[in-house]
Design an enzyme around this catalytic site. Structure first.
Site, short mmCIF file in Angstrom:
data_model
loop_
_atom_site.label_atom_id
_atom_site.label_comp_id
_atom_site.label_asym_id
_atom_site.label_seq_id
_atom_site.Cartn_x
_atom_site.Cartn_y
_atom_site.Cartn_z
N CYS A 213 5.36 -6.27 7.78
CA CYS A 213 6.30 -5.71 8.75
C CYS A 213 6.51 -6.70 9.89
O CYS A 213 5.56 -7.33 10.34
CB CYS A 213 5.77 -4.38 9.30
N CYS B 3 4.13 -3.81 16.11
CA CYS B 3 3.69 -2.80 17.08
C CYS B 3 2.20 -3.02 17.39
O CYS B 3 1.40 -3.24 16.48
CB CYS B 3 3.92 -1.40 16.53
N SER C 105 10.11 6.53 15.81
CA SER C 105 8.81 6.28 16.44
C SER C 105 9.03 5.90 17.89
O SER C 105 9.32 4.74 18.21
CB SER C 105 8.07 5.18 15.69
N LEU C 106 8.89 6.85 18.79
CA LEU C 106 9.18 6.63 20.20
C LEU C 106 7.96 6.05 20.93
O LEU C 106 8.04 4.99 21.54
CB LEU C 106 9.60 7.96 20.84
N HIS C 107 6.86 6.77 20.90
CA HIS C 107 5.55 6.31 21.40
C HIS C 107 5.49 6.03 22.89
O HIS C 107 4.45 5.59 23.39
CB HIS C 107 5.08 5.07 20.63
N CYS D 63 -1.94 7.15 9.33
CA CYS D 63 -0.78 6.55 9.98
C CYS D 63 -1.20 5.37 10.85
O CYS D 63 -2.10 5.48 11.68
CB CYS D 63 -0.09 7.61 10.85
N SER E 278 11.51 6.96 8.50
CA SER E 278 10.99 6.73 9.84
C SER E 278 11.34 5.32 10.32
O SER E 278 11.30 4.37 9.54
CB SER E 278 9.47 6.92 9.85
N CYS F 234 3.40 8.65 0.91
CA CYS F 234 3.81 7.76 2.00
C CYS F 234 4.12 6.41 1.38
O CYS F 234 3.21 5.72 0.91
CB CYS F 234 2.71 7.65 3.04
N GLU G 192 0.83 -1.19 0.00
CA GLU G 192 0.00 0.00 0.00
C GLU G 192 0.87 1.25 0.00
O GLU G 192 1.92 1.28 0.65
CB GLU G 192 -0.93 0.01 1.22
N ASN H 290 -4.98 6.65 15.36
CA ASN H 290 -5.96 6.35 14.33
C ASN H 290 -6.46 4.92 14.53
O ASN H 290 -5.68 3.97 14.41
CB ASN H 290 -5.33 6.50 12.94
N GLY I 282 6.20 -1.63 6.67
CA GLY I 282 7.57 -2.08 6.85
C GLY I 282 8.43 -1.17 7.72
O GLY I 282 8.06 -0.04 8.04
N GLU I 283 9.59 -1.70 8.08
CA GLU I 283 10.60 -0.99 8.87
C GLU I 283 11.78 -0.66 7.94
O GLU I 283 12.53 -1.55 7.53
CB GLU I 283 11.06 -1.88 10.02
N CYS J 59 -0.64 -0.96 15.50
CA CYS J 59 -0.48 -0.74 14.06
C CYS J 59 -1.01 -1.92 13.26
O CYS J 59 -0.73 -3.08 13.59
CB CYS J 59 1.01 -0.51 13.75
#
Length: 342
Positions: free
Chosen positions: A111, A115, A211-213, A330, A188, A104, A91, A287, A158-159, A118
């Site tokens: 991935c 997470c 991406s800390l979160h 996101c 990212s 994006c 995507e 989201n 993906g990472e 996600c």
């Protein structure tokens, strides 16, 4: 499709290729123009090439995907399901705004980071994308919008730091071949041991986002399983080293989850961790996805979190994701099966 695909190659590499095919060197520049400016999908369509040669190389792989599905959100964001040469699906999202078109892009099929909040990681990891498959996403969006892409964010499926060679190659191609400034490209990552410094060694001028979160190690491990292999202090130290090597600040992405990581004490703890850092914090209200029960915080809680950071002299902004209604925001991208598209 093999790595011999022509997309992603520089004008010098294309010139070498046409000469290997017995053609004069100037055809390399012509090929470059048709690939990146005209978006050609088959060598047989390049009218400036001799017809006899076009017939010979008609089936040579360029490296373009096909749009299997497209959805458009009320805010004009477009989400694309792209079918690759091997039948795999990724995507990508086109996000239009005033005088800007951001893409994006995905860097992997699926991935492995898993997470908890996600959608992409719920289906697991399939494979890395080749550099040309990343460049293709940008060209596809550019063609569909009939507008030049100005910005690219590696925040899709993906990472990126698990695919550094092809991500870096795609950055260089988007910069040199498509003509997008490196400072308009953002990579990212959730953060992986040794990978941040590996990326830093290329000394790219891209924007780098982590991406800390979470404001502490325990909470981060709860949200990001891979974090147990990478203590938060070590991650932040590597980010400081990244700043020293590249001269570029780090952006910290922080998805706000109601009653999980959005309390004022979390904001204070985060401020303590990144004080004195050449950085910027992007707060991203969550989201929703079907696979998780997290909720988006109220606007009041979002602003309260932001205020705590600002009061401690942390540069911060709130990023409201586009494309929410089309599941293009996101954290919402997923490897949807083609069978569901009929």
């Amino acid at each position: 499709m093999t790595s011999t695909a022509l997309l992603g190659k520089s004008v010098n590499e294309l010139t070498a290729w046409v000469q290997e095919q017995g053609q004069p060197a100037y055809r390399g520049k012509q090929l470059h123009q048709w690939l990146y400016e005209k978006g050609v999908r088959s060598l047989s369509d390049i009218s400036v090439f001799p017809k006899s040669w076009r017939e010979i190389v008609a089936d040579y792989p360029i490296g373009r995907s096909t749009i299997a599905h497209r959805s458009i959100a009320p805010d004009k964001t477009r989400k694309y399901l792209l079918k690759l040469a091997d039948g795999k699906v990724v995507e990508t999202v086109g996000i239009p705004s005033h005088k800007r078109l951001t893409v994006c892009v995905s860097s992997q099929v699926g991935c492995a980071m898993a997470c908890d909040f996600c959608a992409t990681g719920k289906d697991g990891f399939t494979r890395n994308l080749k550099s040309y498959e990343i460049v293709d996403q940008v060209l596809t969006v550019q063609e569909d919008f009939q507008q030049r892409v100005s910005n690219v964010v590696y925040m899709g499926m993906g990472e990126p730091l698990l695919n550094i060679p092809d991500v870096v190659a795609s950055v260089k191609s988007l910069n040199q071949d498509v003509g997008i400034g490196q400072r308009n490209l953002t990579i990212s990552t959730v953060g992986l041991p040794e990978k941040i410094l590996q990326l830093a060694s290329y000394e790219l001028q891209v924007t780098f986002a982590v991406s800390l979160h979470a404001s502490n190690q325990k909470l981060r491990e709860q949200l990001i399983p891979s974090a147990k292999h990478y203590p938060l202090e070590k991650l932040l130290n590597d980010c400081r080293e990244y700043v020293k090597i590249t001269g570029r600040r780090v952006t910290f992405e922080y998805v706000l989850l109601a009653q999980v990581n959005d309390l004022p004490e979390h904001a204070s703890e985060l401020a303590q961790k990144i004080r004195g850092f050449q950085s910027h914090v992007n707060l991203i209200p969550y989201n929703p996805i079907q696979e998780a029960d997290y909720q988006r915080p109220s606007e009041q809680r979002i602003q309260a979190f932001k205020n705590v950071l600002q009061n401690q002299n942390i540069t911060v902004s709130v990023r409201y994701s586009r494309g929410l209604e089309a599941d293009a925001a996101c954290g919402q991208l997923r490897a949807t099966k083609l069978e569901t598209l009929s």
